[in-house]
Design a protein around this motif. Structure first.
Motif, short mmCIF file in Angstrom:
data_model
loop_
_atom_site.label_atom_id
_atom_site.label_comp_id
_atom_site.label_asym_id
_atom_site.label_seq_id
_atom_site.Cartn_x
_atom_site.Cartn_y
_atom_site.Cartn_z
N ASP A 178 -23.99 -66.18 4.12
CA ASP A 178 -24.28 -64.83 3.65
C ASP A 178 -24.03 -64.66 2.15
OD1 ASP A 178 -21.63 -65.28 4.67
OD2 ASP A 178 -21.18 -63.18 4.29
N ARG A 179 -23.02 -65.35 1.61
CA ARG A 179 -22.71 -65.18 0.19
C ARG A 179 -23.56 -66.08 -0.71
NH1 ARG A 179 -18.26 -62.27 -1.33
NH2 ARG A 179 -17.22 -61.25 0.40
N ASN A 180 -24.45 -66.82 -0.09
CA ASN A 180 -25.36 -67.66 -0.86
C ASN A 180 -26.81 -67.38 -0.50
OD1 ASN A 180 -25.74 -69.65 -2.85
ND2 ASN A 180 -26.03 -71.24 -1.30
N THR A 181 -27.04 -66.21 0.11
CA THR A 181 -28.39 -65.87 0.57
C THR A 181 -28.71 -64.42 0.22
OG1 THR A 181 -28.12 -67.38 2.46
CG2 THR A 181 -29.94 -65.80 2.56
N LEU A 182 -29.84 -64.22 -0.41
CA LEU A 182 -30.34 -62.87 -0.70
C LEU A 182 -31.29 -62.45 0.41
CD1 LEU A 182 -30.91 -60.37 -2.49
CD2 LEU A 182 -32.65 -61.75 -3.66
N VAL A 183 -31.02 -61.30 1.01
CA VAL A 183 -31.89 -60.74 2.04
C VAL A 183 -32.57 -59.50 1.47
CG1 VAL A 183 -32.01 -59.71 4.35
CG2 VAL A 183 -30.41 -61.59 3.90
N VAL A 184 -33.89 -59.45 1.59
CA VAL A 184 -34.67 -58.31 1.11
C VAL A 184 -35.42 -57.71 2.30
CG1 VAL A 184 -36.46 -57.51 -0.47
CG2 VAL A 184 -34.99 -59.43 -1.13
N PHE A 185 -35.28 -56.41 2.47
CA PHE A 185 -36.00 -55.70 3.53
C PHE A 185 -36.88 -54.65 2.87
CE2 PHE A 185 -36.71 -52.34 6.61
CZ PHE A 185 -36.95 -53.03 7.79
N THR A 186 -38.19 -54.73 3.11
CA THR A 186 -39.11 -53.76 2.52
C THR A 186 -40.36 -53.65 3.38
OG1 THR A 186 -40.17 -53.08 0.44
CG2 THR A 186 -40.27 -55.42 1.00
N SER A 187 -41.33 -52.89 2.91
CA SER A 187 -42.57 -52.66 3.66
C SER A 187 -43.75 -52.76 2.72
CB SER A 187 -42.52 -51.28 4.32
OG SER A 187 -43.73 -51.00 5.01
N ASP A 188 -44.94 -52.88 3.29
CA ASP A 188 -46.13 -53.05 2.45
C ASP A 188 -46.82 -51.73 2.13
OD1 ASP A 188 -46.87 -52.68 5.06
OD2 ASP A 188 -48.48 -54.16 5.06
N ASN A 189 -46.60 -50.70 2.90
CA ASN A 189 -47.25 -49.41 2.63
C ASN A 189 -46.60 -48.33 3.47
OD1 ASN A 189 -49.65 -51.14 4.37
ND2 ASN A 189 -48.77 -49.33 5.35
N ILE B 55 -34.46 -52.72 0.33
CA ILE B 55 -33.02 -52.95 0.47
C ILE B 55 -32.72 -54.40 0.12
CG2 ILE B 55 -31.06 -52.92 2.07
CD1 ILE B 55 -32.66 -50.86 3.73
N PHE B 56 -31.79 -54.61 -0.80
CA PHE B 56 -31.37 -55.95 -1.21
C PHE B 56 -29.91 -56.14 -0.78
CE2 PHE B 56 -34.92 -54.92 -3.82
CZ PHE B 56 -35.53 -56.11 -4.17
N TRP B 57 -29.65 -57.21 -0.04
CA TRP B 57 -28.31 -57.47 0.50
C TRP B 57 -27.86 -58.86 0.11
CZ3 TRP B 57 -26.51 -60.94 4.34
CH2 TRP B 57 -25.25 -60.65 4.89
N TRP B 58 -26.74 -58.93 -0.59
CA TRP B 58 -26.19 -60.22 -1.01
C TRP B 58 -24.69 -60.03 -1.24
CZ3 TRP B 58 -28.47 -63.55 -5.59
CH2 TRP B 58 -27.93 -64.84 -5.51
N PRO B 59 -23.88 -60.20 -0.22
CA PRO B 59 -22.44 -59.95 -0.33
C PRO B 59 -21.81 -60.76 -1.46
CG PRO B 59 -23.06 -60.28 1.96
CD PRO B 59 -24.26 -60.63 1.14
N GLY B 60 -20.98 -60.08 -2.25
CA GLY B 60 -20.30 -60.73 -3.35
C GLY B 60 -21.10 -60.80 -4.62
N ARG B 61 -22.41 -60.56 -4.55
CA ARG B 61 -23.26 -60.63 -5.75
C ARG B 61 -23.88 -59.27 -6.09
NH1 ARG B 61 -25.07 -65.56 -7.33
NH2 ARG B 61 -25.58 -64.42 -9.25
N ILE B 62 -24.36 -58.57 -5.08
CA ILE B 62 -24.97 -57.25 -5.30
C ILE B 62 -24.00 -56.19 -4.80
CG2 ILE B 62 -26.86 -55.70 -4.70
CD1 ILE B 62 -28.67 -58.10 -4.42
N GLN B 63 -23.58 -55.32 -5.71
CA GLN B 63 -22.66 -54.26 -5.35
C GLN B 63 -23.43 -53.08 -4.74
OE1 GLN B 63 -19.35 -54.76 -5.54
NE2 GLN B 63 -19.98 -56.80 -6.23
N PRO B 64 -22.83 -52.38 -3.78
CA PRO B 64 -23.51 -51.22 -3.19
C PRO B 64 -23.90 -50.20 -4.25
CG PRO B 64 -21.57 -51.81 -1.90
CD PRO B 64 -21.51 -52.63 -3.16
#
Length: 292
Positions: free
Chosen positions: A88-99, A132-141
């Protein structure tokens, strides 16, 4: 399909979301010891909507809500897998939509809330989506209200991975990693909103100008050209209810100049939908759409 192999026809859409998720988890587990990229595009909640028996009929939002709740479960399953594997601390997760929502499908098409219209239009309800961008330890809320685009994902990913982009092309995108990691303002201030090959609207800072508006897919063709363009301050008026073009001719002129500069950089290309299938000769009638 898996590659070019047909696994199932017709597909059992009731279990499709869970099967996508399980395949994604298997891929992460296989790739845990090396860098990986996973692009997971769920078929739902695009219509027709389906959900597994664990979720069907459970949401107060109806069957559309059922599919969304199953996707919510799926995202949790993937995030838990990353955490359990200590990725989790070495992986960027992005959640989004196309339209935005397909409003012609009514309750099965989703809702844009206070945003105007939906899928197939260049109003905010058709174009503005969650990211939504999720990357524990790298991206702050934090909540970022600046302008961004899915076009920006490519240079952002490259920057984060310390990879070089190809030099033989022009990118309509910007690196948003300073915004994600340092809370800097968005590197993007302008967005061109297209429908097919035409610029219909332009966002510049808080302002959005509509040169052309058209009804959503499935509602017939109701195309309207605006001269002067409609103008909205979407920070103050996200519903695009109050046209302020008469009060800001200076803003419209700046946006018109941006459109002229942008169009000067565009080179027409062949419509890929008109290409012949491989091995089929091109006839005198010219190119034709696939499947016809």
């Amino acid at each position: 399909m898996e590659g070019e192999r047909v696994l199932e026809r017709p597909a059992n859409q009731w279990t499709l979301t869970q099967r996508y998720t399980e395949r994604a988890v298997e891929f992460i587990e296989r790739s845990r010891s090396r860098p990986f990229f996973l692009y997971l595009a769920y078929s739902h909640p695009h219509t027709p909507v389906f959900a597994s028996k664990e979720f069907w009929g459970k949401s107060p939002r109806g069957h559309y809500g059922d599919t969304v709740e199953e996707i919510d479960w799926s995202v949790r399953r993937i995030v838990e897998t990353l955490t359990e594997l200590k990725l989790d601390r070495n992986t960027l997760v992005v959640f989004t939509s196309d339209n935005g929502p397909w409003l012609t499908m009514r309750q099965l098409g989703g809702s844009a809330g206070m945003l105007r219209d939906g899928k197939g239009t260049t109003w905010e309800g058709g174009m503005r989506v969650p990211a939504i961008f999720w990357w524990p330890g790298r991206i702050q809320p934090q909540v970022v209200t600046g302008v961004g685009s899915t076009l920006d994902l490519t240079p952002t990913f490259a920057s984060l991975a310390r990879a070089d982009l190809a030099k033989d092309r022009v990118y309509d995108s910007v690196d948003q990693s300073p915004t994600l990691l340092q809370g800097a303002p968005s590197a993007r201030d302008v967005v061109f909103f297209y429908r097919l090959q035409d610029v219909y609207a332009v966002r510049m800072g808080p302002y959005k100008a509509h040169f052309v508006t058209e009804s959503s897919f499935g509602e017939g063709t109701q195309r309207t050209e605006h001269d002067p363009p409609l103008l909205f301050n979407v920070d103050e008026d996200p519903s695009e209810s109050f046209d302020i073009s008469a009060r800001h001719p200076d803003v419209l002129e700046k946006i018109r100049a941006l459109v002229r500069e942008h169009r000067a950089t565009i080179q027409p290309v062949e419509n890929q939908l008109n290409r012949y299938p491989p091995g089929e000769k091109r006839g005198e009638e010219g190119l034709r759409p696939w499947g016809k």
